[in-house]
Design an enzyme around this catalytic site. Structure first.
Site, PDB file in Angstrom:
ATOM      1  N   ASP A  88      36.629  29.902  37.885  1.00 46.43           N
ATOM      2  CA  ASP A  88      35.365  29.812  38.621  1.00 46.43           C
ATOM      3  C   ASP A  88      34.780  28.416  38.418  1.00 46.43           C
ATOM      4  OD1 ASP A  88      35.386  32.537  39.369  1.00 46.43           O
ATOM      5  OD2 ASP A  88      34.624  33.097  37.394  1.00 46.43           O
ATOM      6  N   ARG A 115      31.171  50.244  41.497  1.00 45.75           N
ATOM      7  CA  ARG A 115      31.312  49.675  40.159  1.00 45.75           C
ATOM      8  C   ARG A 115      30.077  48.880  39.782  1.00 45.75           C
ATOM      9  NH1 ARG A 115      36.322  46.710  42.373  1.00 45.75           N
ATOM     10  NH2 ARG A 115      35.501  47.785  44.179  1.00 45.75           N
ATOM     11  N   ASP A 168      37.519  34.696  42.510  1.00 45.93           N
ATOM     12  CA  ASP A 168      36.224  35.327  42.708  1.00 45.93           C
ATOM     13  C   ASP A 168      35.452  34.416  43.657  1.00 45.93           C
ATOM     14  OD1 ASP A 168      34.287  37.244  42.278  1.00 45.93           O
ATOM     15  OD2 ASP A 168      34.622  37.248  40.114  1.00 45.93           O
ATOM     16  N   CYS A 205      34.594  30.390  24.210  1.00 47.08           N
ATOM     17  CA  CYS A 205      35.643  29.750  24.997  1.00 47.08           C
ATOM     18  C   CYS A 205      35.010  28.624  25.797  1.00 47.08           C
ATOM     19  CB  CYS A 205      36.268  30.749  25.953  1.00 47.08           C
ATOM     20  SG  CYS A 205      36.782  32.271  25.140  1.00 47.08           S
ATOM     21  N   LYS A 235      36.095  39.541  44.533  1.00 45.54           N
ATOM     22  CA  LYS A 235      37.417  39.058  44.125  1.00 45.54           C
ATOM     23  C   LYS A 235      38.428  39.331  45.229  1.00 45.54           C
ATOM     24  CE  LYS A 235      36.830  40.037  39.201  1.00 45.54           C
ATOM     25  NZ  LYS A 235      35.571  40.795  39.344  1.00 45.54           N
ATOM     26  N   CYS A 255      29.866  36.069  21.326  1.00 46.55           N
ATOM     27  CA  CYS A 255      31.323  36.223  21.310  1.00 46.55           C
ATOM     28  C   CYS A 255      31.830  35.717  19.965  1.00 46.55           C
ATOM     29  CB  CYS A 255      31.962  35.402  22.424  1.00 46.55           C
ATOM     30  SG  CYS A 255      31.442  35.947  24.055  1.00 46.55           S
ATOM     31  N   ARG A 267      27.845  44.523  42.456  1.00 46.23           N
ATOM     32  CA  ARG A 267      28.380  43.791  43.589  1.00 46.23           C
ATOM     33  C   ARG A 267      29.217  44.672  44.490  1.00 46.23           C
ATOM     34  NH1 ARG A 267      32.802  39.487  42.323  1.00 46.23           N
ATOM     35  NH2 ARG A 267      31.202  38.570  41.016  1.00 46.23           N
ATOM     36  N   TYR A 268      29.931  45.622  43.888  1.00 40.73           N
ATOM     37  CA  TYR A 268      30.782  46.532  44.651  1.00 40.73           C
ATOM     38  C   TYR A 268      30.119  47.901  44.643  1.00 40.73           C
ATOM     39  CZ  TYR A 268      34.224  42.920  43.530  1.00 40.73           C
ATOM     40  OH  TYR A 268      34.886  41.733  43.383  1.00 40.73           O
ATOM     41  N   ARG A 296      30.442  32.206  32.151  1.00 39.35           N
ATOM     42  CA  ARG A 296      29.024  32.438  31.858  1.00 39.35           C
ATOM     43  C   ARG A 296      28.548  31.535  30.727  1.00 39.35           C
ATOM     44  NH1 ARG A 296      30.407  38.253  32.053  1.00 39.35           N
ATOM     45  NH2 ARG A 296      30.390  38.826  34.256  1.00 39.35           N
ATOM     46  N   CYS A 352      34.392  29.264  29.652  1.00 37.64           N
ATOM     47  CA  CYS A 352      33.711  30.514  30.034  1.00 37.64           C
ATOM     48  C   CYS A 352      32.883  30.373  31.317  1.00 37.64           C
ATOM     49  CB  CYS A 352      32.795  30.961  28.900  1.00 37.64           C
ATOM     50  SG  CYS A 352      31.932  32.504  29.273  1.00 37.64           S
TER      51      CYS A 352
HETATM   52  C1  LIG Z   1      35.123  41.730  38.543  1.00 32.84           C
HETATM   53  C2  LIG Z   1      33.960  42.546  38.746  1.00 32.84           C
HETATM   54  C3  LIG Z   1      34.053  43.942  38.817  1.00 32.84           C
HETATM   55  C4  LIG Z   1      35.358  44.675  38.654  1.00 32.84           C
HETATM   56  O1  LIG Z   1      36.249  44.384  39.656  1.00 32.84           O
HETATM   57  P1  LIG Z   1      37.689  45.067  39.683  1.00 32.84           P
HETATM   58  O2  LIG Z   1      38.390  44.343  40.756  1.00 32.84           O
HETATM   59  O3  LIG Z   1      37.494  46.522  39.946  1.00 32.84           O
HETATM   60  O4  LIG Z   1      38.299  44.850  38.321  1.00 32.84           O
HETATM   61  C5  LIG Z   1      32.904  44.645  39.035  1.00 32.84           C
HETATM   62  N1  LIG Z   1      31.718  44.057  39.189  1.00 32.84           N
HETATM   63  C6  LIG Z   1      31.594  42.712  39.121  1.00 32.84           C
HETATM   64  C7  LIG Z   1      30.249  42.107  39.308  1.00 32.84           C
HETATM   65  C8  LIG Z   1      32.704  41.916  38.891  1.00 32.84           C
HETATM   66  O5  LIG Z   1      32.568  40.585  38.802  1.00 32.84           O
HETATM   67  S1  SF4 Z   2      35.350  33.935  28.224  1.00 34.28           S
HETATM   68 FE1  SF4 Z   2      33.141  33.799  27.793  1.00 34.28          FE
HETATM   69  S2  SF4 Z   2      32.448  35.920  27.609  1.00 34.28           S
HETATM   70 FE2  SF4 Z   2      34.684  35.929  27.416  1.00 34.28          FE
HETATM   71  S3  SF4 Z   2      35.069  35.823  25.204  1.00 34.28           S
HETATM   72 FE3  SF4 Z   2      35.142  33.729  25.982  1.00 34.28          FE
HETATM   73  S4  SF4 Z   2      33.050  32.974  25.697  1.00 34.28           S
HETATM   74 FE4  SF4 Z   2      32.948  35.193  25.536  1.00 34.28          FE
END
Ligand SMILES: *Cc1c(COP(=O)(O)O)cnc(C)c1O
Ligand code: SF4
Length: 351
Positions: free
Chosen positions: A271, A94, A308, A107, A315, A103, A90-91, A112, A110
């Site tokens: 989110d 990174r 986000d 959670c 973010k 996991c 996305r960035y 995802r 979560c």
């Molecule tokens: C959060 C995230 C990052 C890391 O973001 P930072 O602000 O550098 O911690 C990188 N890629 C994705 C897709 C993310 O969701």
């Molecule tokens: S937030 Fe989601 S990915 Fe993170 S530890 Fe919990 S269940 Fe796993």
């Protein structure tokens, strides 16, 4: 068998098992768990004091997970930002790698949760090779984040092999691991694992503590072992209604983290993932908490509150309004609320 694997085996995986310990409606929760899996490790279960407490809410399934019609399946638009499966880019500098689908504790909040624990999301070996090829062809990527799921549920050998391949890419300067294992399965952080991770400096680990009661002697010892291996520790907290949406609770949490050498990094606004609506707070609440913390505790203890943005827009920090006006005299609000004038004129400068 290693202790941590035994702990995963000894975890609670069903409402029926939980019903042996607490008065829960096992039948009612069955349909929730059929959709979104549950796992509670012995360590995390031991932190519950009573049904409905902040630890319970994070790990015990709730019928409201199925009643959420407002949530989205892919709130961050990660699928559109995935040039190869299991990699989110996305960035520019990174990339995020989804290396594990499992996991220690699932959670309930979560982001995802649609895919985590459902066996479909993690990179297998071929998938990882494709992701690696992508990374090799993108010299602008300096920072690779291992995520999932929880990367530290991988076997030591597998994890070491992943890190080895990433470190061989010359333009990858930093690797980060996002993990909740120090909180939920601290025995996973073995001396043996730390001995292996030590070689991959600079390695950053972002943990995920959400409540001061999660800072146990075992979690502290796990963090101590990681720090001992030269790893830099940060923490990402999610702002959760009924768990930690309270300035005093978060102040305790953030101070406690500094004591165990974990630097608070982000406080995430929830989110809008489907099945998590009962955890959401308003942004006003988060801002109010940030305003209470500012000035009251060490700046080192204060994370950035971020949201986000939907659709993969990234973010963004959410900051209480401190700047009242700008100009030759700027008016800035002090942490106590008082408006203070700041001389903002440049004498003899080029502006
Ligand atoms: C959060 C995230 C990052 C890391 O973001 P930072 O602000 O550098 O911690 C990188 N890629 C994705 C897709 C993310 O969701
Ligand atoms: S937030 Fe989601 S990915 Fe993170 S530890 Fe919990 S269940 Fe796993």
């Amino acid at each position: 068998m290693e202790t941590w694997k035994q702990s995963l085996k000894d975890s609670i995986l069903s409402p029926e098992q939980l019903a042996d310990l607490f008065p829960v409606d096992a039948k009612g929760l069955r349909s929730v768990v059929d959709r979104y899996p549950m796992r509670i490790t012995p360590h995390y279960l031991g932190l519950i004091r009573e049904a409905g407490d902040p630890i319970w809410r994070q790990c015990v399934p709730d019928h409201r997970e199925l009643g959420d019609s407002a949530g989205m399946d892919d709130p961050l638009g990660e699928e559109n930002l995935s040039p190869v499966p299991g990699l989110v880019h996305r960035y520019p500098d990174r990339a995020l790698l989804l290396v594990s689908g499992a996991c220690a504790v699932y959670c309930r909040f979560c982001t995802r949760k649609r895919t985590v624990g459902c066996g479909s999301m993690a990179l297998d070996r071929e998938g990882f090779d494709a992701a690696l090829d992508y990374l090799k062809g993108r010299p602008e990527i300096r920072d690779v984040i291992l995520s999932g799921g929880d990367p530290l549920l991988l076997e030591d050998d597998r994890l070491e092999a992943l890190l080895e391949s990433l470190c061989r890419i010359p333009h990858v300067e930093v690797v980060r691991i996002g993990t909740r294992v120090p909180v939920t399965l601290p025995e996973r952080i073995t001396e043996r694992l730390c001995g292996r991770l030590r070689r991959f400096s600079p390695l950053y680990v972002n943990t995920h503590f959400n409540h001061p009661r999660e800072i146990t002697p075992e979690a502290a010892a796990a963090c101590d072992r990681l720090v001992g291996a030269g790893i830099v520790l940060g923490n990402q907290t999610v702002l959760l209604r009924g768990v930690n949406d309270d300035a005093a609770v978060l102040a305790d949490l953030f101070r406690g983290l500094l004591r165990i050498r974990v630097r608070p990094y982000y406080l995430h606004h929830m989110d809008p993932a489907r099945g998590t609506v009962h955890f959401r707070t308003r942004i006003e609440r988060g801002l109010e908490i940030m305003q209470t913390l500012r000035g009251a505790l060490s700046g080192m203890a204060i994370p950035q509150y971020v949201v986000d943005l939907p659709g993969g827009k990234g973010k963004v920090p959410l900051v209480p309004e401190y700047v009242e006006s700008l100009g030759e005299k700027a008016v800035i609000r002090a942490p106590g609320g008082e408006e203070v004038e700041v001389d903002n004129e440049i004498f003899g400068g080029v502006e």
